[in-house]
Write a protein that holds these residues in place. Structure first.
Motif, PDB file in Angstrom:
ATOM      1  N   TYR A 110      64.956  66.956 164.883  1.00 23.31           N
ATOM      2  CA  TYR A 110      64.149  68.085 165.323  1.00 23.31           C
ATOM      3  C   TYR A 110      64.794  69.430 165.029  1.00 23.31           C
ATOM      4  O   TYR A 110      64.295  70.462 165.439  1.00 23.31           O
ATOM      5  CB  TYR A 110      63.858  67.948 166.824  1.00 23.31           C
ATOM      6  N   SER A 111      65.891  69.419 164.307  1.00 30.66           N
ATOM      7  CA  SER A 111      66.553  70.656 163.924  1.00 30.66           C
ATOM      8  C   SER A 111      67.439  70.385 162.731  1.00 30.66           C
ATOM      9  O   SER A 111      67.882  69.259 162.506  1.00 30.66           O
ATOM     10  CB  SER A 111      67.397  71.198 165.080  1.00 30.66           C
ATOM     11  N   TYR A 112      67.723  71.426 161.954  1.00 29.84           N
ATOM     12  CA  TYR A 112      68.673  71.289 160.861  1.00 29.84           C
ATOM     13  C   TYR A 112      70.086  71.070 161.382  1.00 29.84           C
ATOM     14  O   TYR A 112      70.919  70.498 160.697  1.00 29.84           O
ATOM     15  CB  TYR A 112      68.649  72.550 159.977  1.00 29.84           C
ATOM     16  N   ALA A 113      70.373  71.537 162.577  1.00 30.27           N
ATOM     17  CA  ALA A 113      71.749  71.525 163.062  1.00 30.27           C
ATOM     18  C   ALA A 113      71.778  71.398 164.580  1.00 30.27           C
ATOM     19  O   ALA A 113      71.795  72.406 165.279  1.00 30.27           O
ATOM     20  CB  ALA A 113      72.465  72.801 162.631  1.00 30.27           C
ATOM     21  N   ASN A 114      71.768  70.176 165.101  1.00 32.95           N
ATOM     22  CA  ASN A 114      71.815  70.013 166.544  1.00 32.95           C
ATOM     23  C   ASN A 114      73.262  69.827 167.007  1.00 32.95           C
ATOM     24  O   ASN A 114      73.647  68.815 167.584  1.00 32.95           O
ATOM     25  CB  ASN A 114      70.910  68.875 167.023  1.00 32.95           C
ATOM     26  N   PHE A 115      74.066  70.863 166.703  1.00 31.57           N
ATOM     27  CA  PHE A 115      75.440  70.992 167.189  1.00 31.57           C
ATOM     28  C   PHE A 115      75.709  72.491 167.297  1.00 31.57           C
ATOM     29  O   PHE A 115      75.029  73.305 166.677  1.00 31.57           O
ATOM     30  CB  PHE A 115      76.437  70.316 166.245  1.00 31.57           C
ATOM     31  N   TRP A 116      76.697  72.860 168.098  1.00 32.14           N
ATOM     32  CA  TRP A 116      76.965  74.279 168.327  1.00 32.14           C
ATOM     33  C   TRP A 116      77.315  74.980 167.016  1.00 32.14           C
ATOM     34  O   TRP A 116      78.196  74.537 166.272  1.00 32.14           O
ATOM     35  CB  TRP A 116      78.120  74.454 169.305  1.00 32.14           C
ATOM     36  N   PHE A 173      80.045  74.284 155.677  1.00 28.35           N
ATOM     37  CA  PHE A 173      78.994  73.474 156.302  1.00 28.35           C
ATOM     38  C   PHE A 173      79.583  72.166 156.825  1.00 28.35           C
ATOM     39  O   PHE A 173      80.276  71.450 156.112  1.00 28.35           O
ATOM     40  CB  PHE A 173      77.870  73.187 155.306  1.00 28.35           C
ATOM     41  N   GLY A 174      79.312  71.873 158.094  1.00 22.25           N
ATOM     42  CA  GLY A 174      79.809  70.661 158.720  1.00 22.25           C
ATOM     43  C   GLY A 174      81.052  70.854 159.548  1.00 22.25           C
ATOM     44  O   GLY A 174      81.376  70.022 160.377  1.00 22.25           O
ATOM     45  N   GLY A 175      81.794  71.938 159.298  1.00 19.22           N
ATOM     46  CA  GLY A 175      83.024  72.147 160.049  1.00 19.22           C
ATOM     47  C   GLY A 175      84.074  71.123 159.698  1.00 19.22           C
ATOM     48  O   GLY A 175      84.377  70.899 158.524  1.00 19.22           O
ATOM     49  N   ARG A 176      84.624  70.478 160.710  1.00 17.10           N
ATOM     50  CA  ARG A 176      85.705  69.508 160.484  1.00 17.10           C
ATOM     51  C   ARG A 176      85.204  68.140 160.052  1.00 17.10           C
ATOM     52  O   ARG A 176      86.007  67.268 159.720  1.00 17.10           O
ATOM     53  CB  ARG A 176      86.540  69.353 161.757  1.00 17.10           C
ATOM     54  N   ALA A 182      74.412  60.146 153.741  1.00 22.52           N
ATOM     55  CA  ALA A 182      74.732  59.934 152.324  1.00 22.52           C
ATOM     56  C   ALA A 182      73.452  59.964 151.499  1.00 22.52           C
ATOM     57  O   ALA A 182      72.446  59.353 151.866  1.00 22.52           O
ATOM     58  CB  ALA A 182      75.456  58.606 152.143  1.00 22.52           C
ATOM     59  N   GLY A 183      73.497  60.689 150.388  1.00 21.14           N
ATOM     60  CA  GLY A 183      72.331  60.771 149.517  1.00 21.14           C
ATOM     61  C   GLY A 183      71.294  61.776 149.948  1.00 21.14           C
ATOM     62  O   GLY A 183      70.266  61.937 149.277  1.00 21.14           O
ATOM     63  N   SER A 184      71.532  62.492 151.040  1.00 19.77           N
ATOM     64  CA  SER A 184      70.549  63.458 151.544  1.00 19.77           C
ATOM     65  C   SER A 184      70.615  64.756 150.745  1.00 19.77           C
ATOM     66  O   SER A 184      71.568  65.023 150.011  1.00 19.77           O
ATOM     67  CB  SER A 184      70.817  63.761 153.020  1.00 19.77           C
ATOM     68  N   ASP A 185      69.576  65.592 150.913  1.00 14.50           N
ATOM     69  CA  ASP A 185      69.581  66.905 150.278  1.00 14.50           C
ATOM     70  C   ASP A 185      70.771  67.734 150.743  1.00 14.50           C
ATOM     71  O   ASP A 185      71.374  68.475 149.961  1.00 14.50           O
ATOM     72  CB  ASP A 185      68.286  67.645 150.595  1.00 14.50           C
ATOM     73  N   ALA A 186      71.111  67.608 152.031  1.00 16.08           N
ATOM     74  CA  ALA A 186      72.229  68.379 152.561  1.00 16.08           C
ATOM     75  C   ALA A 186      73.535  67.995 151.881  1.00 16.08           C
ATOM     76  O   ALA A 186      74.338  68.857 151.508  1.00 16.08           O
ATOM     77  CB  ALA A 186      72.337  68.174 154.069  1.00 16.08           C
ATOM     78  N   GLU A 187      73.762  66.706 151.722  1.00 16.84           N
ATOM     79  CA  GLU A 187      74.982  66.267 151.038  1.00 16.84           C
ATOM     80  C   GLU A 187      75.022  66.780 149.606  1.00 16.84           C
ATOM     81  O   GLU A 187      76.069  67.238 149.121  1.00 16.84           O
ATOM     82  CB  GLU A 187      75.077  64.740 151.043  1.00 16.84           C
ATOM     83  N   GLN A 188      73.897  66.737 148.924  1.00 15.79           N
ATOM     84  CA  GLN A 188      73.834  67.220 147.547  1.00 15.79           C
ATOM     85  C   GLN A 188      74.170  68.717 147.483  1.00 15.79           C
ATOM     86  O   GLN A 188      74.925  69.162 146.618  1.00 15.79           O
ATOM     87  CB  GLN A 188      72.438  66.969 146.983  1.00 15.79           C
ATOM     88  N   PRO A 217      81.952  74.543 166.335  1.00 14.67           N
ATOM     89  CA  PRO A 217      82.137  73.212 165.762  1.00 14.67           C
ATOM     90  C   PRO A 217      81.319  72.959 164.504  1.00 14.67           C
ATOM     91  O   PRO A 217      81.728  72.184 163.635  1.00 14.67           O
ATOM     92  CB  PRO A 217      81.690  72.280 166.901  1.00 14.67           C
ATOM     93  N   GLY A 218      80.157  73.615 164.369  1.00 16.22           N
ATOM     94  CA  GLY A 218      79.284  73.329 163.246  1.00 16.22           C
ATOM     95  C   GLY A 218      79.761  73.848 161.910  1.00 16.22           C
ATOM     96  O   GLY A 218      79.353  73.340 160.861  1.00 16.22           O
ATOM     97  N   PHE A 219      80.644  74.864 161.917  1.00 17.65           N
ATOM     98  CA  PHE A 219      81.076  75.460 160.658  1.00 17.65           C
ATOM     99  C   PHE A 219      82.587  75.632 160.519  1.00 17.65           C
ATOM    100  O   PHE A 219      83.101  75.622 159.399  1.00 17.65           O
ATOM    101  CB  PHE A 219      80.415  76.830 160.469  1.00 17.65           C
ATOM    102  N   THR A 220      83.316  75.837 161.602  1.00 19.30           N
ATOM    103  CA  THR A 220      84.742  76.131 161.480  1.00 19.30           C
ATOM    104  C   THR A 220      85.515  74.851 161.207  1.00 19.30           C
ATOM    105  O   THR A 220      85.506  73.920 162.020  1.00 19.30           O
ATOM    106  CB  THR A 220      85.280  76.809 162.746  1.00 19.30           C
ATOM    107  N   SER A 221      86.203  74.816 160.056  1.00 18.47           N
ATOM    108  CA  SER A 221      86.862  73.589 159.614  1.00 18.47           C
ATOM    109  C   SER A 221      88.353  73.548 159.917  1.00 18.47           C
ATOM    110  O   SER A 221      88.909  72.485 160.174  1.00 18.47           O
ATOM    111  CB  SER A 221      86.658  73.387 158.111  1.00 18.47           C
TER     112      SER A 221
END
Length: 313
Positions: A110-116, A173-176, A182-188, A217-221
């Motif tokens: 229900y969202s592109y990013a359901n994490f802080w 993108f994804g943070g840590r 796998a194989g998703s548009d986001a991964e590509q 958490p969503g971006f800081t690696s």
């Protein structure tokens, strides 16, 4: 406390009703579908600086009206650095539509990013302001939560403030961790077109001068200049601070609601309570161009990979 702006010379008064101790206000008495006079737009911009998140009810806008309203806060950008198939004729609109997630063949989301996260902080100039308009939301669940990054910083002990004032962190993108299938548009996208920036851990707001913990958490690696183990411990500490419920507001969506937030000094959490329900959730997002963050030392962020994200004049 409700504040009514009825001063002489203000063409359109409206009410500001704070809804949490540190962040958030509901605005009533203004029609966002119409042409806003400059006095009203100025007061709304100030209200956003004061409260960080504004919420409007009963605003049946279409795409064009949402874009027009967004322009009162700056240059409206394309929908996303990664092209997510904006509606035809409206390249500024990012669709948050659960039906489209399901059609991609993955798990219902229900969202592109359901994490802080702070929106697209992997960019060297993350959006300054984000607008989210609800068209169809479920009767139960689907709330969004925001946190005040200035409050998180202000309530640190002075010794810890001094320590984090001098730190820099990498955002991607994804943070840590990887947060896509796998194989998703986001991964590509993140594999073939990475976007990585080094930001100050403490960002100075360009308009208010407030200092905020600019990590999520969503971006800081990682924290730069320390070992991986030390980086993880520092980030765990800071993530606990920015997600402290004391600094948050949780808002219940209704159809034709609009949320507006200062992306420079907030982070937010999309809902995670809908995946087991057979419901539809449709919202539309716009963003306005942001500045390059600056730290306490006056040093700006540095792009590692990727370009700045600009809006149209």
């Amino acid at each position: 406390m409700t504040v009514i702006d009825d001063r002489p010379g203000v063409a359109t008064g409206f009410e500001i009703a704070p809804i949490a101790g540190y962040i958030g206000a509901e605005i009533s008495g203004v029609d966002l579908a119409g042409e806003l006079d400059e006095a009203t737009a100025t007061r709304l911009r100030q209200a956003l600086l004061d409260h960080k998140v504004l919420f409007f009810r009963d605003q049946p806008l279409d795409h064009a009206a949402q874009i027009r309203f967004s322009r009162h806060f700056g240059k409206v950008t394309p929908a996303h650095p990664y092209d997510y198939n904006a509606p035809e004729g409206y390249p500024e609109i990012l669709e948050v539509d659960s039906r489209k997630y399901a059609a991609r063949g993955g798990a219902r989301k229900y969202s592109y990013a359901n994490f802080w996260h702070t929106d697209v902080s992997a960019l060297v100039n993350p959006p300054a302001v984000t607008f989210l308009r609800s068209e169809l939301v479920p009767d139960v669940g689907g709330d969004t939560t925001w946190t005040n990054l200035a409050a998180a910083y202000a309530n640190l002990p002075d010794s810890l403030k001094t320590f984090v004032d001098g730190l820099r962190a990498e955002h991607r993108f994804g943070g840590r961790q990887k947060r896509w299938e796998a194989g998703s548009d986001a991964e590509q996208n993140v594999t073939t077109k990475p976007i990585v920036t080094e930001h100050p851990v403490v960002r100075v707001h360009p308009e208010t001068g407030e200092r905020g913990l600019f990590v999520t958490p969503g971006f800081t690696s990682r924290i730069l200049g320390v070992s991986p183990a030390q980086s993880d411990r520092i980030l765990d500490l800071l993530f606990e601070e920015v997600t402290n419920p004391a600094y948050t507001v949780r808002v219940r969506w209704q159809n034709n609601s609009i949320g507006v937030w200062d992306n420079r000094i907030t982070a937010h959490l999309a809902p995670a309570d809908l995946d087991h329900l057979d419901v539809v959730r449709v919202l539309y997002r716009t963003t306005v161009e942001g500045d390059v963050p600056v730290g306490v030392d006056g040093e700006p962020s540095r792009s590692v990979v990727g370009s700045a994200f600009h809006g149209a004049d």
